[in-house]
Design a protein around this motif. Structure first.
Motif, PDB file in Angstrom:
ATOM      1  N   LEU A   1      34.682  38.723  39.854  1.00  0.00           N
ATOM      2  CA  LEU A   1      35.960  38.180  40.323  1.00  0.00           C
ATOM      3  C   LEU A   1      36.303  36.892  39.580  1.00  0.00           C
ATOM      4  O   LEU A   1      37.448  36.688  39.175  1.00  0.00           O
ATOM      5  CB  LEU A   1      35.901  37.918  41.828  1.00  0.00           C
ATOM      6  N   LEU A  47      33.407  37.358  50.073  1.00  0.00           N
ATOM      7  CA  LEU A  47      33.288  38.769  49.700  1.00  0.00           C
ATOM      8  C   LEU A  47      32.183  39.400  50.536  1.00  0.00           C
ATOM      9  O   LEU A  47      31.000  39.227  50.261  1.00  0.00           O
ATOM     10  CB  LEU A  47      32.964  38.904  48.204  1.00  0.00           C
ATOM     11  N   ILE A  91      37.093  39.326  52.499  1.00  0.00           N
ATOM     12  CA  ILE A  91      37.528  40.494  51.740  1.00  0.00           C
ATOM     13  C   ILE A  91      36.380  41.490  51.690  1.00  0.00           C
ATOM     14  O   ILE A  91      35.259  41.145  51.316  1.00  0.00           O
ATOM     15  CB  ILE A  91      37.922  40.104  50.300  1.00  0.00           C
ATOM     16  N   LYS A  92      36.654  42.723  52.092  1.00  0.00           N
ATOM     17  CA  LYS A  92      35.643  43.775  51.997  1.00  0.00           C
ATOM     18  C   LYS A  92      35.521  44.173  50.531  1.00  0.00           C
ATOM     19  O   LYS A  92      36.413  44.814  49.971  1.00  0.00           O
ATOM     20  CB  LYS A  92      36.044  44.987  52.840  1.00  0.00           C
ATOM     21  N   ALA A  93      34.446  43.766  49.915  1.00  0.00           N
ATOM     22  CA  ALA A  93      34.263  44.012  48.474  1.00  0.00           C
ATOM     23  C   ALA A  93      33.736  45.420  48.258  1.00  0.00           C
ATOM     24  O   ALA A  93      32.598  45.716  48.594  1.00  0.00           O
ATOM     25  CB  ALA A  93      33.298  42.980  47.890  1.00  0.00           C
ATOM     26  N   PRO A 105      36.369  46.323  41.485  1.00  0.00           N
ATOM     27  CA  PRO A 105      36.657  44.886  41.432  1.00  0.00           C
ATOM     28  C   PRO A 105      38.142  44.573  41.290  1.00  0.00           C
ATOM     29  O   PRO A 105      38.581  43.491  41.679  1.00  0.00           O
ATOM     30  CB  PRO A 105      35.861  44.402  40.211  1.00  0.00           C
ATOM     31  N   THR A 156      39.619  44.035  44.701  1.00  0.00           N
ATOM     32  CA  THR A 156      39.278  42.712  45.216  1.00  0.00           C
ATOM     33  C   THR A 156      40.172  41.656  44.585  1.00  0.00           C
ATOM     34  O   THR A 156      40.708  40.773  45.264  1.00  0.00           O
ATOM     35  CB  THR A 156      37.800  42.384  44.921  1.00  0.00           C
TER      36      THR A 156
END
Length: 216
Positions: free
Chosen positions: A18, A115, A197-199, A203, A206
Motif C-alpha cells: 500500500l 489493515l 480496511i479488510k485487506a 492490493p 485496498t
C-alpha cells in the motif's frame, strides 16, 4: 494541506504494498521506522551515534530518541507534503508523544488506516514468500514465481524462505501483533481517526478504499 497518515497492520497485511502505491500518488513520504533507524545510524549524526549505542548493546531505543528522530524527519523538506508512518507508534506512550509532536508542528494526523486481515490469509501470503540467497531478489511462489523452481531468474542463486516466514513463527508474530496493537487501535478509534480496511488479496482494492476515504 499536508496529509500525515499512520498505517497499522499485522505482518503480511499488505502495508508495504500500500505504501508503494499510495505515497507517490499523494506526494507524501513513506517513513518505515526500521529503515529510518538504519539511515540515522549510518548518517553518523550525534543522534545516530546515541541510537547506535542502544542498538549495539541489544537494548530498546528509548522513546524520546525515537520521537526526536521522527520530529527531525518530519521537519525535512521531503516531508513537507505529508508522511505515511509505518512502524510508529507501537504503544500508547508513543502515540501520545506523536500527538504532541504533530500538535507542535501544527500538523494533526489525518487518518490511521488499520489493515485487518485473517490469520489464515496471512499464513497463505507469507509461507509462499522466498528470496534469492545470493542477490536478495524477492519472489512469491503463487503470485510471482520464478521461471525455474528454486532458482533466481536474475542471478541463478538458490531461493530460500526466511525463518520468520515459516508457519509457526507467523502464528506467534500475529498473536503478538494483536496483543500489542489492540490498545493502539482503541486509542485511535476513540479519537475518530481509525479507518479499518479488510485487506484482501487484491492490493488495488485496498488502495481504492484509502483514496476514496481521503477524497471525502
Amino acid at each position: 494541506m499536508t496529509k500525515d497518515l499512520i498505517i497499522l497492520g499485522a505482518p503480511g497485511a499488505g502495508k508495504g504494498t500500500l505504501a508503494v502505491d499510495l505515497c507517490p500518488r499523494l506526494g507524501i513520504k513513506h517513513i518505515s521506522t526500521g529503515d529510518l533507524l538504519r539511515e540515522v545510524i549510518v548518517s553518523g549524526s550525534p543522534l545516530g551515534q546515541e541510537i547506535n549505542g542502544y542498538v549495539k548493546s541489544g537494548a530498546l531505543v528509548p522513546d524520546d530518541l525515537i520521537g526526536q528522530m521522527i520530529k527531525d524527519t518530519l521537519n525535512s523538506a521531503d516531508c513537507k507534503n505529508g508522511v505515511l508512518l509505518d512502524g510508529f507508534p507501537r504503544t500508547i506512550p508513543q502515540a501520545e508523544m506523536l500527538e504532541k509532536i504533530m500538535t507542535d508542528l501544527g500538523r494533526p494526523i489525518s487518518a490511521v488506516f488499520y489493515l485487518s486481515v485473517e490469520l489464515d490469509r496471512v499464513i497463505r501470503r507469507l509461507v509462499n514468500r522466498v528470496s534469492c540467497q545470493k542477490c536478495g531478489k524477492p519472489y512469491h511462489l503463487i503470485n510471482l514465481p520464478p521461471k525455474q523452481s528454486g532458482v533466481c531468474d536474475a542471478c541463478g542463486g538458490a531461493l530460500i524462505q526466511r525463518e520468520d516466514d515459516k508457519e509457526e513463527t507467523i502464528r506467534k508474530r500475529f498473536a503478538t501483533f494483536i496483543e500489542k496493537t489492540q490498545p493502539l487501535i482503541d486509542f485511535y478509534q476513540k479519537q475518530n481517526l481509525l479507518v479499518e480496511i479488510k485487506a484482501d488479496d487484491d492490493p488495488q482494492k485496498t488502495l481504492a478504499v484509502v483514496l476514496k476515504y481521503l477524497a471525502e
